[in-house]
Structure formats: structure tokens, C-alpha cells
Design a protein around this motif. Sequence first.
Motif, mmCIF file in Angstrom:
data_model
loop_
_atom_site.group_PDB
_atom_site.id
_atom_site.type_symbol
_atom_site.label_atom_id
_atom_site.label_comp_id
_atom_site.label_asym_id
_atom_site.label_seq_id
_atom_site.Cartn_x
_atom_site.Cartn_y
_atom_site.Cartn_z
ATOM 1 N N ARG A 1 0.832 -1.201 0.000
ATOM 2 C CA ARG A 1 0.000 0.000 0.000
ATOM 3 C C ARG A 1 0.867 1.252 0.000
ATOM 4 N N GLN A 2 2.011 1.169 0.692
ATOM 5 C CA GLN A 2 2.920 2.312 0.753
ATOM 6 C C GLN A 2 3.797 2.435 -0.482
ATOM 7 N N GLY A 3 3.741 1.423 -1.360
ATOM 8 C CA GLY A 3 4.565 1.452 -2.561
ATOM 9 C C GLY A 3 5.955 0.883 -2.386
ATOM 10 N N ASP A 4 6.246 0.261 -1.232
ATOM 11 C CA ASP A 4 7.556 -0.326 -0.965
ATOM 12 C C ASP A 4 7.506 -1.802 -1.372
ATOM 13 N N GLN A 5 7.721 -2.065 -2.667
ATOM 14 C CA GLN A 5 7.568 -3.418 -3.189
ATOM 15 C C GLN A 5 8.648 -4.373 -2.681
ATOM 16 N N GLU A 6 9.845 -3.842 -2.445
ATOM 17 C CA GLU A 6 10.924 -4.703 -1.969
ATOM 18 C C GLU A 6 10.610 -5.245 -0.572
ATOM 19 N N SER A 7 10.175 -4.354 0.321
ATOM 20 C CA SER A 7 9.812 -4.806 1.670
ATOM 21 C C SER A 7 8.600 -5.724 1.625
ATOM 22 N N ALA A 8 7.654 -5.405 0.733
ATOM 23 C CA ALA A 8 6.468 -6.256 0.597
ATOM 24 C C ALA A 8 6.869 -7.670 0.202
ATOM 25 N N ALA A 9 7.796 -7.783 -0.760
ATOM 26 C CA ALA A 9 8.237 -9.110 -1.204
ATOM 27 C C ALA A 9 8.929 -9.870 -0.079
ATOM 28 N N THR A 10 9.733 -9.157 0.720
ATOM 29 C CA THR A 10 10.420 -9.800 1.849
ATOM 30 C C THR A 10 9.416 -10.397 2.832
ATOM 31 N N TRP A 11 8.363 -9.639 3.130
ATOM 32 C CA TRP A 11 7.387 -10.134 4.103
ATOM 33 C C TRP A 11 6.465 -11.187 3.510
ATOM 34 N N LEU A 12 6.235 -11.135 2.205
ATOM 35 C CA LEU A 12 5.495 -12.228 1.564
ATOM 36 C C LEU A 12 6.274 -13.530 1.695
ATOM 37 N N ARG A 13 7.592 -13.444 1.471
ATOM 38 C CA ARG A 13 8.424 -14.638 1.612
ATOM 39 C C ARG A 13 8.361 -15.168 3.045
ATOM 40 N N ARG A 14 8.483 -14.275 4.030
ATOM 41 C CA ARG A 14 8.427 -14.730 5.416
ATOM 42 C C ARG A 14 7.070 -15.348 5.740
ATOM 43 N N ALA A 15 6.007 -14.780 5.168
ATOM 44 C CA ALA A 15 4.671 -15.311 5.431
ATOM 45 C C ALA A 15 4.562 -16.756 4.966
ATOM 46 N N VAL A 16 5.198 -17.066 3.842
ATOM 47 C CA VAL A 16 5.164 -18.447 3.329
ATOM 48 C C VAL A 16 6.175 -19.312 4.066
ATOM 49 N N GLU A 17 7.412 -18.819 4.167
ATOM 50 C CA GLU A 17 8.498 -19.616 4.719
ATOM 51 C C GLU A 17 8.275 -19.999 6.173
ATOM 52 N N GLU A 18 7.803 -19.063 6.972
ATOM 53 C CA GLU A 18 7.697 -19.302 8.411
ATOM 54 C C GLU A 18 6.302 -19.699 8.868
ATOM 55 N N PHE A 19 5.280 -19.275 8.106
ATOM 56 C CA PHE A 19 3.917 -19.477 8.602
ATOM 57 C C PHE A 19 3.017 -20.232 7.634
ATOM 58 N N GLY A 20 3.552 -20.629 6.480
ATOM 59 C CA GLY A 20 2.757 -21.414 5.533
ATOM 60 C C GLY A 20 1.520 -20.684 5.042
ATOM 61 N N ASP A 21 1.628 -19.380 4.796
ATOM 62 C CA ASP A 21 0.483 -18.576 4.374
ATOM 63 C C ASP A 21 0.204 -18.799 2.894
ATOM 64 N N ALA A 22 -0.910 -19.463 2.600
ATOM 65 C CA ALA A 22 -1.242 -19.806 1.216
ATOM 66 C C ALA A 22 -1.570 -18.569 0.390
ATOM 67 N N THR A 23 -2.200 -17.584 1.002
ATOM 68 C CA THR A 23 -2.514 -16.356 0.266
ATOM 69 C C THR A 23 -1.238 -15.659 -0.177
ATOM 70 N N ALA A 24 -0.264 -15.590 0.718
ATOM 71 C CA ALA A 24 1.012 -14.974 0.383
ATOM 72 C C ALA A 24 1.711 -15.737 -0.733
ATOM 73 N N ALA A 25 1.627 -17.067 -0.697
ATOM 74 C CA ALA A 25 2.241 -17.875 -1.758
ATOM 75 C C ALA A 25 1.605 -17.550 -3.109
ATOM 76 N N GLY A 26 0.279 -17.376 -3.122
ATOM 77 C CA GLY A 26 -0.409 -17.036 -4.362
ATOM 78 C C GLY A 26 0.002 -15.674 -4.894
ATOM 79 N N VAL A 27 0.169 -14.709 -3.986
ATOM 80 C CA VAL A 27 0.593 -13.369 -4.402
ATOM 81 C C VAL A 27 2.008 -13.407 -4.967
ATOM 82 N N LEU A 28 2.897 -14.176 -4.328
ATOM 83 C CA LEU A 28 4.254 -14.325 -4.846
ATOM 84 C C LEU A 28 4.238 -14.942 -6.233
ATOM 85 N N ALA A 29 3.414 -15.966 -6.409
ATOM 86 C CA ALA A 29 3.321 -16.617 -7.714
ATOM 87 C C ALA A 29 2.873 -15.626 -8.783
ATOM 88 N N GLU A 30 1.875 -14.825 -8.464
ATOM 89 C CA GLU A 30 1.397 -13.818 -9.416
ATOM 90 C C GLU A 30 2.491 -12.807 -9.730
#
Length: 494
Positions: free
Chosen positions: A216-245
Motif C-alpha cells: 500500500r505504501q509502494g515499498d515493493q521490496e519490503s512487501a516481497a520480503t514479508w510475503l516470503r516470510r509469510a510463506v516460509e515461516e507461517f505457511g500462508d497460502a494467500t502470500a504464496a499465491g501473491v508471490l506466484a502472481e
Amino acid sequence: MTDDQYPPAAVGLRERAREAEREGRWAEAEELFRQAVEAGDPVAAYHFGNGLADRGDDAGAETWYRRAAEQGVAAAAFEMGYLEESRGDQDEAERWYRRAADGGDRSGTLNLAALLENRGDLPAAMDLFRRAWELGSDKAAFNLGRLYDDGGEGDLATAAEWYERAADRGNAGAAYNLGHVRRDLGDTEAQVAAWRRAADLGEPKAAYSLAVEFRRQGDQESAATWLRRAVEEFGDATAAGVLAESYEGRGDRDLAVFWRNALYGLGTYSPRFEAFASQGSVAAIHQQDLLGEALGDGYVSFDVDERTLTTGGRTYHGVTLLGSFSDLDRTWLWAWANQHYGDDHPAVGPLRAIREYGRDHDLPELTIGCLNLSGFPQPHQAATTMAIAAGALLGGNGVHSVRINDGRGSVYFHLDDPELPVAAYDPIKAAGLVMRAVEVFPSDHRRVVRGLIAHYGGMIAEAPDVIQGRFPEGHTLTVGFTSDGLVKAITSER
């Protein structure tokens, strides 16, 4: 109540019983618990009940919990309240919870507060939550924060105070809710700080929420880092889908497929991991051969706490627990993601090097805590290949697996013991090792050969149809390739 209230001889019997239980001598412990109770120690009845509950004897546990509770043991009164609540008898549950709370039991006080809240008696519930907080319950502070918050419509400043107190005691949910309160109060910086804290404490929703906020803030690099953590550490399926897109949008179809399937059933490794593993494959296979010869195929026992593995009458040290594979759901679980161990366990700590390498080189197989491998033709073999490739980053002597859970899974160890052999370049075995490696990693034969030469310190000379390696010991390896890059001839000279 304190032990001073009970006969010293009875307390002594109780402590002997607990020691016997800890050492696995349950029959002796059972008799000692009985003697302690008869000698006047009701706390022994409570511990006896715990022992029976641990062994699946719920009826026996209830008998001894009741006996202890009726003699004023607050912790036993809580257990009775919990049993009655699970049966749906709210009145009996309240009666026992009140006795537990009156005796200063934190859990009884907390559960009584929750019961009264469900009945609509909020003033009484909040008073009890405050008492539970004073007894050390972070959940009580969380609940007070939730009640003051009132879905964003209540006393937000006071809600923030209670959420902060709970977070200070390690409550991840409180830190996450604090972020929402900070946002409602208009403090975006404090919102992000609270969610970072929540993620570090293990709140599953925090990492993805941070990714959404940074996007939302336009910081795509930080967003990608936290998407990765959401999948890697917490198995967040929504985050995995966003990364795939995201990878799809960049035209990286292979990684898009990987992230889309990461939690549902991988059928291939990521391209970067394939390159990493294939490059070290010849050396890894050679090392595994030597380790297998040294250990043999006899019975194996291990002690994770001592970091030892014993087989064939010999004990080896320097054991690192890599992870485990379940044949039931075909998943690989890295040891750092296993709730029974975690990063700080001595046998797991060395894995930090693997995770850091994975982050530095964008190898998600080395950073995602749990991987579903059900899409591979042979999921168990896929897990083994991954473990061996990752284990090579630790040096040492290779990886050994042991079947567990009546053959329904395997646990994998890396060994680093000076008594075990370390592979050196072997000109006699080189050709056979190369052919085995390209069977495992058939996509790039040339990379496999380059990796072999580099691993053993050779000088590489390369042409379109041949790669030659010259090793410090004077050996030469020459590998010829077909026009489409497949190995067609190997010559090893000494």
C-alpha cells in the motif's frame, strides 16, 4: 498452599514419586504417590492425576484430581473445572474454577473470567482478568485489551496499554492486535512496528499484513520480503499465491509455478535450487557412498540432545538434526520449524548456515519451514536428495536417515565427526559418479561436470563438445558431450 502445611514424610514420598516418574519407573511412582496421599499430602494426588492423564487414564486422573481439589489444591480444582466445562456443565465448571481462583491458581482465574464474559457479566470478567494478569497471565492482558478495544469502537488508548503489556510477556496475538489499534489511532509507524514484533513472536497473520501494508505504501521490496516470510515461516497460502502472481508478472514462469505449488504439492525443485544441487551432486554422492560404507546398515540409535548417533557398536559425534519426512502427508519439515526443537537447540543451531545461504541465493527450498513434496514421482527420494544437497553446505561427512513412527517417516541427520571419512577426488570412481549424478539431475549435464571439477580444486578447460578438468594431484578428467549437452564419453587419467 505450601509444603510446610503437609507432613514432611508425605512430601518426601511425593518427591520420590515424581523422581521415579521422571526416570520412567511408573509402577514405583504410582505406589509412592498413593503412599504420599495416605500420609497426608493432597498435592501428591494432583501429580498422580497428571501422571495418569499423561498415560491416557482419564477416569483415574479425574478421581485423583477430585480428591486433591476437595482438599484445597487449587491446580486440581482448575483441572476439575476444565473437565466439567468440556462436558458442558457450566455451573459445576464455575464452582471449581472459583475454588481454583480463590486458591490463587492463574489458569482457574483466567477460565472463570472467560466463563463470566460468555455469560455477559463483563465487569466481573474484567476484574478476574486483572487478577489473572497479576498472577502472571499474558492471555489475561490480551483479553483486557480485546474488551477495551471492542472491535475498534471502544477505549483504544487503554486497549493499547493492555495489548502492550501482553506483548511484553511474549503474546504474539496481542502485538498483532496492537498494530490494528495503532492504525485506528492513525499511527502507521507504530502499526508497522507492532506487526514486526508480532511476526517475530510467531503470529501467523502478521507477516502477510506487513506485506499488504508495504505494498500500500509502494515499498515493493519490503512487501516481497514479508510475503516470503509469510510463506516460509507461517505457511500462508494467500502470500504464496501473491508471490506466484508477482513472478508470473515478471515472466519467470518456473518460479511462479514453484510458489503456487509450494504449500500444495511440489513436483519439481525451483530452478535455482536445481542448479545449486546439481553443481554439488557428484561430490555429495561420493561422500554419501563413503558414509554408508562406514556406518553400515545395522540398527541406529540417536540422542539429539547429546548430538550423537550410535550404530555398529560405535558412537559418532557432531550430529545436526536436518529435518524429517512424513510418508503420510509427504511433507518435509526442517528441524528449525519443528516446535519440539527450534533454532536454539544445539543440534539445530548449525542449520542457520543453510537458511542464510538459502536467503542469500534465493533458494526457497532452504528457507520454507515445511514443504509439500507430494507432486514428485518419489516424494521420499525428493526429500532425501534435498537433505543431502543442503547438508553439503555444512561440510562434514554427509547425511544419514533413520526410519521413525513405525516406518511412516524418516528423520535426517548430518554428521561431522573426525572419525568418519571425507571424500577426496577419486579418478577410478569419477566416471561412475558423474553418470549417477546426471541421472538425478538430468537438466544440465555440463553443470554437473563443472561442479565436480570445481569442488575438488581442478582447473577447467571448456569447448562446445568437451569439458576437461586438471586436478592438483595430476589427474585429468575429460568429458565429451552430444550436441544437445548430454554426456557421451568420460575419460579419467592418472
